[in-house]
Design an enzyme around this catalytic site. Sequence first.
Site, PDB file in Angstrom:
ATOM      1  N   ASP A 189     -26.446 -42.025  65.299  1.00  0.00           N
ATOM      2  CA  ASP A 189     -25.997 -40.652  65.576  1.00  0.00           C
ATOM      3  C   ASP A 189     -27.088 -39.925  66.377  1.00  0.00           C
ATOM      4  O   ASP A 189     -28.276 -40.134  66.144  1.00  0.00           O
ATOM      5  CB  ASP A 189     -25.814 -39.849  64.271  1.00  0.00           C
ATOM      6  CG  ASP A 189     -24.693 -40.383  63.401  1.00  0.00           C
ATOM      7  OD1 ASP A 189     -23.913 -41.219  63.888  1.00  0.00           O
ATOM      8  OD2 ASP A 189     -24.620 -39.970  62.223  1.00  0.00           O
TER       9      ASP A 189
ATOM     10  N   GLU B 248     -27.621 -36.750  66.069  1.00  0.00           N
ATOM     11  CA  GLU B 248     -28.167 -35.690  65.214  1.00  0.00           C
ATOM     12  C   GLU B 248     -29.371 -36.118  64.408  1.00  0.00           C
ATOM     13  O   GLU B 248     -30.262 -35.326  64.145  1.00  0.00           O
ATOM     14  CB  GLU B 248     -27.096 -35.182  64.237  1.00  0.00           C
ATOM     15  CG  GLU B 248     -26.027 -34.320  64.830  1.00  0.00           C
ATOM     16  CD  GLU B 248     -24.947 -35.120  65.548  1.00  0.00           C
ATOM     17  OE1 GLU B 248     -24.997 -36.374  65.496  1.00  0.00           O
ATOM     18  OE2 GLU B 248     -24.069 -34.498  66.166  1.00  0.00           O
TER      19      GLU B 248
ATOM     20  N   LYS C 116     -25.742 -64.228  55.456  1.00  0.00           N
ATOM     21  CA  LYS C 116     -25.711 -63.885  56.886  1.00  0.00           C
ATOM     22  C   LYS C 116     -26.490 -62.595  57.139  1.00  0.00           C
ATOM     23  O   LYS C 116     -27.276 -62.498  58.081  1.00  0.00           O
ATOM     24  CB  LYS C 116     -24.265 -63.687  57.340  1.00  0.00           C
ATOM     25  CG  LYS C 116     -23.649 -64.951  57.882  1.00  0.00           C
ATOM     26  CD  LYS C 116     -22.341 -64.616  58.561  1.00  0.00           C
ATOM     27  CE  LYS C 116     -21.471 -65.851  58.597  1.00  0.00           C
ATOM     28  NZ  LYS C 116     -20.051 -65.562  58.657  1.00  0.00           N
TER      29      LYS C 116
ATOM     30  N   CYS D 209     -16.495 -17.793  37.220  1.00  0.00           N
ATOM     31  CA  CYS D 209     -16.741 -16.862  38.322  1.00  0.00           C
ATOM     32  C   CYS D 209     -15.465 -16.089  38.680  1.00  0.00           C
ATOM     33  O   CYS D 209     -15.141 -15.130  37.998  1.00  0.00           O
ATOM     34  CB  CYS D 209     -17.342 -17.608  39.503  1.00  0.00           C
ATOM     35  SG  CYS D 209     -18.348 -16.523  40.521  1.00  0.00           S
TER      36      CYS D 209
ATOM     37  N   HIS E  36     -21.767 -20.221  37.235  1.00  0.00           N
ATOM     38  CA  HIS E  36     -21.094 -21.516  37.416  1.00  0.00           C
ATOM     39  C   HIS E  36     -21.676 -22.542  36.438  1.00  0.00           C
ATOM     40  O   HIS E  36     -22.645 -23.235  36.771  1.00  0.00           O
ATOM     41  CB  HIS E  36     -21.279 -22.009  38.853  1.00  0.00           C
ATOM     42  CG  HIS E  36     -20.463 -21.248  39.835  1.00  0.00           C
ATOM     43  ND1 HIS E  36     -19.187 -21.616  40.178  1.00  0.00           N
ATOM     44  CD2 HIS E  36     -20.733 -20.122  40.523  1.00  0.00           C
ATOM     45  CE1 HIS E  36     -18.707 -20.747  41.057  1.00  0.00           C
ATOM     46  NE2 HIS E  36     -19.624 -19.828  41.280  1.00  0.00           N
TER      47      HIS E  36
ATOM     48  N   GLU F 108     -20.709 -25.356  35.614  1.00  0.00           N
ATOM     49  CA  GLU F 108     -20.596 -26.764  36.047  1.00  0.00           C
ATOM     50  C   GLU F 108     -21.851 -27.252  36.777  1.00  0.00           C
ATOM     51  O   GLU F 108     -22.099 -28.456  36.847  1.00  0.00           O
ATOM     52  CB  GLU F 108     -19.354 -26.953  36.934  1.00  0.00           C
ATOM     53  CG  GLU F 108     -19.417 -26.359  38.335  1.00  0.00           C
ATOM     54  CD  GLU F 108     -19.058 -24.868  38.417  1.00  0.00           C
ATOM     55  OE1 GLU F 108     -19.131 -24.183  37.374  1.00  0.00           O
ATOM     56  OE2 GLU F 108     -18.714 -24.398  39.520  1.00  0.00           O
TER      57      GLU F 108
END
Length: 607
Positions: A185, A187, A261, A425, A563, A565
């Site tokens: 890539d 980037e 391989k 939330c 939050h 989680e």
Amino acid sequence: MPTKQTNQDTQDLLTKAGHQTQDSEFFNPIPEGYIKGRHKYVVVLGTVISGLGKGIFSSSLAKLLKDKGLSIAPIKMEGYLNIDSGTLNPYRHGEVFVLDDGLETDMDLGTYERILDQNLTRDNYTTSGQIYRTVLDRERSGGYLGRDVQMIPHVTGEVKYRLRELALKQRADVIFIEVGGTVGDYENSFYIEALRELAFEEGEKAVSFVALTYVIEPPALGEQKSKAAQLGLKKLMEAGIQPDIIAVRAQKPVEASACQKIAMFSNVPIKRVFSMHDRDSIYSIPDAMRESGLDSQILTMLNLHDRVNVVHEDEARISWRNYIKKLNSKRPHKIKIGITGKYAALRDAYASIDKAIEHCATHLGADIELDWLDTTQIAPDDIPAALKKFDGIVVPGGFGHRGTESKIACIKYCRENKVPYLGICLGFQMAVVEFARNVCNLKDAASTEFDQKTAAPVIDFLPEQKQIEGLGGNMRLGGKDVLVKPQTLAAKLYDDHYTSKPHADGFTIRERFRHRYEVDPNFIEKLESNGLIFSGRHPEQPIMQILELPKDTHPYFIGAQFHPELTSRPLNPQPMFLGLVAAAMKHANPDIDTEALLNSWDIRSKA
Ligand code: GLN
């Protein structure tokens, strides 16, 4: 105009920033106090395709080393130009994962935090945008002594500097570097070059390269093909990097011939070619790595054997094994939990909720079926019928008006029918709106996020409240203390099962926030006098953070402005989710002794 600096000032500035100032072909920026050889690096790169699970590989191997008593600092290096993930669309990019220090990052950092059971900081994440910004700012302030600023050595130099600074700051034995994207890539190519240079500069036994690759099994052929993998690895070698370990992703265990391989074409001994085929749970990968000896290979390559703490390793291994045992054992209690969100489009948008439920279900022996309710597609009147089959409902965070009336209808259904409810939330805010409308008789109650003209703005945008925390009108982000009121459901959930700090009015916990709106303090009294309990709040200000219904009126109805989680970990499941799963189990089978379940939550200490 940049301020003019004297030559001496600039020299000092550069030396302070660790940059070599004399003209030389070596640009080896080293932070003050950095000791070469003290810190080791593992670089994880992807070839062939993206989405191979570099983060899972990297965090699993990092966990094995952490279990051995080594200190670990992971870093995700993203190729994109955004400065952070706050502006990324979760529907395209997965959830925004908020770190304790308030950085909005991507879900990969969540994987590291969960598997390593370790809080990360903004130093554990970088983007091309951040790197370029630093270089350009330094250029503007005359920091390059009149030299032309180039990708090599200045941009690559900044990458190396950040890594060394991270090593130093977090006193890491091993830095795990995950480079976003795939080799080839545009980037990320400067990261790859910087890492090649890092390996050269740090010397022998300091940097190991891991390449993830993919073996294809076309159904028409019925055999594994390694050509794409070989080409991908070749691309890496063209960049001047010899991989030390290859992790081969595939649907099924990788056959010996494919491994051979790959080993042959990439000069990697076969013992360091690891089959990372699809498994039922990612949490089984650390054990699989250990069985194939990958951990000791890494120790040898990085000369780390004498830093291992065997006692620590044994204890950590037992905890993890126990979790895996629970994960794989048959779960007797079947329950159904509904989440308001469009699963197909948003698989990754709720990754942490998914995981938090999994952690809790594993510890409590629940066999959970998760179902996703797209509230933009279900009219409020149709909600009761749609919710009938569920033992628990989660209304997660969100922005924007779409689907909110149906979410409110879900909450009403849960409140009236005593179905366990967890609001997160936006789900907390909508629970306040629902209660205000249907219990307090404030028919117009709403959030000003959706209705600016409402007569009862129970949820409002209150910049003056945030100014208390120095946030101005911005989003309230990151870990904050929450004061938990004694004798409440929240207190019961958090007490003993969470790292809490004593406080004159109860105790405080720390959870992570990402919101703009909140309960308008003018309505608190009205809400509370009608029976809503605010069991968590800001330690000094009237900012409401946890709500619940009294225990004698509802088995489990709780909401959090934060939050929960984001802080759930396999070995440290989050209390509010544990509560939800336990209550849902009781909803499915009233004979279950929830108290006993709650009391068996000494998971944190024993795991
Ligand atoms: N939209 C709401 C707010 O900004 C809730 C945010 C959220 O759920 N993360 O306060």
